[in-house]
Design a protein around this motif. Structure first.
Motif, short mmCIF file in Angstrom:
data_model
loop_
_atom_site.label_atom_id
_atom_site.label_comp_id
_atom_site.label_asym_id
_atom_site.label_seq_id
_atom_site.Cartn_x
_atom_site.Cartn_y
_atom_site.Cartn_z
N TYR A 16 -39.54 8.92 103.34
CA TYR A 16 -38.20 8.34 103.43
C TYR A 16 -37.62 8.64 104.80
CZ TYR A 16 -36.35 13.09 102.63
OH TYR A 16 -36.05 14.42 102.73
N LEU A 17 -36.61 7.89 105.18
CA LEU A 17 -35.97 8.09 106.48
C LEU A 17 -35.19 9.40 106.46
CD1 LEU A 17 -34.77 4.44 107.00
CD2 LEU A 17 -36.49 5.60 108.39
N GLY A 18 -35.65 10.34 107.24
CA GLY A 18 -35.03 11.66 107.27
C GLY A 18 -34.08 11.82 108.44
N PRO A 19 -33.58 13.03 108.61
CA PRO A 19 -33.88 14.20 107.78
C PRO A 19 -33.26 14.12 106.38
CG PRO A 19 -32.24 14.74 109.44
CD PRO A 19 -32.70 13.35 109.74
N ALA A 20 -33.52 15.14 105.59
CA ALA A 20 -33.00 15.17 104.23
C ALA A 20 -31.48 15.01 104.23
CB ALA A 20 -33.39 16.49 103.55
N GLY A 21 -30.98 14.43 103.14
CA GLY A 21 -29.55 14.20 103.04
C GLY A 21 -29.13 12.79 103.37
N SER A 22 -30.10 11.89 103.63
CA SER A 22 -29.80 10.49 103.92
C SER A 22 -29.66 9.71 102.61
CB SER A 22 -30.91 9.87 104.77
OG SER A 22 -32.12 9.80 104.03
N TRP A 23 -29.15 8.50 102.71
CA TRP A 23 -29.07 7.65 101.52
C TRP A 23 -30.47 7.29 101.01
CZ3 TRP A 23 -25.57 7.33 98.12
CH2 TRP A 23 -24.21 7.37 98.43
N THR A 24 -31.43 7.15 101.93
CA THR A 24 -32.79 6.86 101.49
C THR A 24 -33.39 8.05 100.76
OG1 THR A 24 -33.05 5.31 103.32
CG2 THR A 24 -35.05 6.02 102.22
N HIS A 25 -33.04 9.26 101.19
CA HIS A 25 -33.43 10.46 100.45
C HIS A 25 -32.86 10.40 99.03
CE1 HIS A 25 -33.15 15.14 100.02
NE2 HIS A 25 -34.19 14.64 99.36
N GLN A 26 -31.56 10.04 98.90
CA GLN A 26 -30.94 9.93 97.59
C GLN A 26 -31.62 8.86 96.74
OE1 GLN A 26 -28.13 11.81 96.05
NE2 GLN A 26 -29.42 10.85 94.49
N ALA A 27 -31.94 7.72 97.36
CA ALA A 27 -32.63 6.65 96.62
C ALA A 27 -33.97 7.14 96.08
CB ALA A 27 -32.82 5.43 97.52
N CYS A 28 -34.70 7.90 96.88
CA CYS A 28 -36.00 8.41 96.42
C CYS A 28 -35.82 9.46 95.32
CB CYS A 28 -36.76 9.01 97.61
SG CYS A 28 -37.50 7.79 98.70
N LEU A 29 -34.78 10.27 95.40
CA LEU A 29 -34.51 11.21 94.32
C LEU A 29 -34.23 10.46 93.03
CD1 LEU A 29 -32.22 13.79 96.17
CD2 LEU A 29 -34.56 14.18 95.37
N ASP A 30 -33.47 9.38 93.12
CA ASP A 30 -33.19 8.55 91.94
C ASP A 30 -34.48 7.98 91.35
OD1 ASP A 30 -30.51 9.00 92.50
OD2 ASP A 30 -30.14 6.97 93.25
N LEU A 31 -35.35 7.50 92.23
CA LEU A 31 -36.54 6.79 91.80
C LEU A 31 -37.68 7.71 91.37
CD1 LEU A 31 -36.63 4.06 94.58
CD2 LEU A 31 -36.31 3.63 92.15
N CYS B 10 -40.08 4.33 101.51
CA CYS B 10 -38.84 3.73 101.01
C CYS B 10 -37.96 3.36 102.19
CB CYS B 10 -38.14 4.73 100.09
SG CYS B 10 -36.78 4.03 99.14
N VAL B 11 -37.54 2.09 102.23
CA VAL B 11 -36.84 1.56 103.40
C VAL B 11 -35.63 0.73 102.95
CG1 VAL B 11 -37.06 0.20 105.50
CG2 VAL B 11 -39.06 1.39 104.59
N PRO B 12 -34.44 0.99 103.50
CA PRO B 12 -33.29 0.12 103.20
C PRO B 12 -33.44 -1.19 103.99
CG PRO B 12 -32.66 1.80 104.79
CD PRO B 12 -34.08 2.10 104.41
N VAL B 13 -33.30 -2.32 103.30
CA VAL B 13 -33.55 -3.60 103.98
C VAL B 13 -32.36 -4.54 104.02
CG1 VAL B 13 -36.06 -3.62 103.70
CG2 VAL B 13 -34.62 -4.47 101.84
N THR B 14 -31.49 -4.51 103.02
CA THR B 14 -30.32 -5.38 103.04
C THR B 14 -29.12 -4.64 102.46
OG1 THR B 14 -30.88 -6.36 100.89
CG2 THR B 14 -31.63 -7.52 102.85
N THR B 15 -27.93 -5.03 102.90
CA THR B 15 -26.70 -4.48 102.34
C THR B 15 -25.71 -5.61 102.13
OG1 THR B 15 -25.21 -4.03 104.21
CG2 THR B 15 -27.09 -2.55 103.94
N SER B 16 -24.77 -5.39 101.23
CA SER B 16 -23.76 -6.41 100.95
C SER B 16 -22.71 -6.49 102.04
CB SER B 16 -23.08 -6.10 99.61
OG SER B 16 -22.52 -4.80 99.62
N VAL B 17 -22.65 -5.49 102.92
CA VAL B 17 -21.63 -5.46 103.97
C VAL B 17 -22.14 -6.05 105.27
CG1 VAL B 17 -20.16 -3.95 105.37
CG2 VAL B 17 -20.45 -3.48 102.94
#
Length: 287
Positions: free
Chosen positions: A29-44, A71-78
């Motif tokens: 995941y895109l680090g360092p730890a504590g990123s939203w991608t880290h959180q997404a991987c914890l969820d998954l 795990c990579v963020p690709v799109t956002t609603s904003v």
């Protein structure tokens, strides 16, 4: 667990819960730890087998087979597409095995003892600044805004600061990873602030009956109309289209076209088998 309780609350919006898949190797995941991608991987996936990587390391390690998934963020609603989508499309070989949309609510993280009135500088990823902009403009309009590589990098920088005048925007998990506390939670949380991640893997999942397929198409201004018409003629439902530069000429483009169905089934399977100009990036359960 708290993250799964939150996901259950989001079930009305997203239709169904994700089931944690079994993992057979490291997940980057895109680090360092504590990123939203880290959180997404914890969820998954939970906290097992997760490895933080820089942007360059994540894509090179996935390409070289050093990690099983990424795990990579690709799109956002904003802001629409993220800066990472093109890097996925640049990979010579990739299989998208899952998508994960998550409603975000930012936390304002500081070192213990910092008061809100002490903050002179806030750090965040550029996309995060766009997502928290209404709140930041209203609540802290005069603080200096400093871009960071990720929410994890922002939190790490605040934790390492020698002063109590800095804060970061990111997921609340940053306060568990680093010696930080949250002053405000749920910033700009809502259906207007959703990020979608792709999980990149090695083998396409089997059809589920409710799938999405991501396709990559190269087309010029003169040929795009014919390409889109061919989808309609084949009875393939287009869900979304994202235009990306071809990096070759001004009138040629790469199009990420996402359609309903699985590339191994039905009309879609027949369609892609006859189109050598269309690259299947992956089929996966639609969330």
């Amino acid at each position: 667990m708290n993250c799964w309780k939150k996901l259950a609350a989001f079930g009305v919006l997203f239709g169904m819960l994700l089931t944690k898949p079994a993992c057979a190797g490291p997940i980057a995941y895109l680090g360092p730890a504590g990123s939203w991608t880290h959180q997404a991987c914890l969820d998954l996936f939970g906290d097992k087998d997760l490895v933080p990587r820089s942007r360059e390391e994540l894509f090179s390690d996935f390409h070289d087979g050093k990690v099983e998934k990424a795990c990579v963020p690709v799109t956002t609603s904003v802001v629409g597409v993220t800066p990472y989508l093109d890097a996925v499309l640049d990979l010579p070989s990739v299989t998208i095995v899952a998508e994960y949309p998550k409603m975000l609510g930012y936390s304002l993280l500081v070192r213990p003892g910092t008061r809100r009135e002490d903050i002179k500088e806030v750090l965040a990823h550029p996309v995060a600044f766009e997502e928290v902009k209404p709140w930041l403009d209203r609540e802290m309009p005069n603080v200096r805004r400093v871009e960071a590589a990720s929410g994890g990098a922002a939190a790490q920088a605040v934790a390492r600061s020698q002063t109590l005048d800095k804060a970061s925007f990111g997921p609340k998990v940053g306060a568990l990873v680093y010696p930080l506390v949250s002053l405000v939670d749920g910033i700009e949380q809502g259906p207007h602030n959703v990020t979608r991640w792709w999980v990149l893997g090695r083998a396409m999942p089997a059809p589920t009956g409710n799938d999405k397929t991501s396709l990559l198409v190269n087309a010029s201004d003169d040929t795009l109309d014919g390409v889109l018409a061919s989808f309609h003629q084949a009875g393939v439902q287009i869900l979304t289209i994202y235009e990306r530069p071809s990096k070759k000429t001004l009138d040629t483009h790469r199009y990420l076209i996402e359609v309903a169905g699985h590339a191994a089934q039905g009309k879609l399977a027949a369609f892609v088998q006859t189109r050598s100009d269309i690259r299947v990036l992956g089929s996966y359960p639609r969330k």
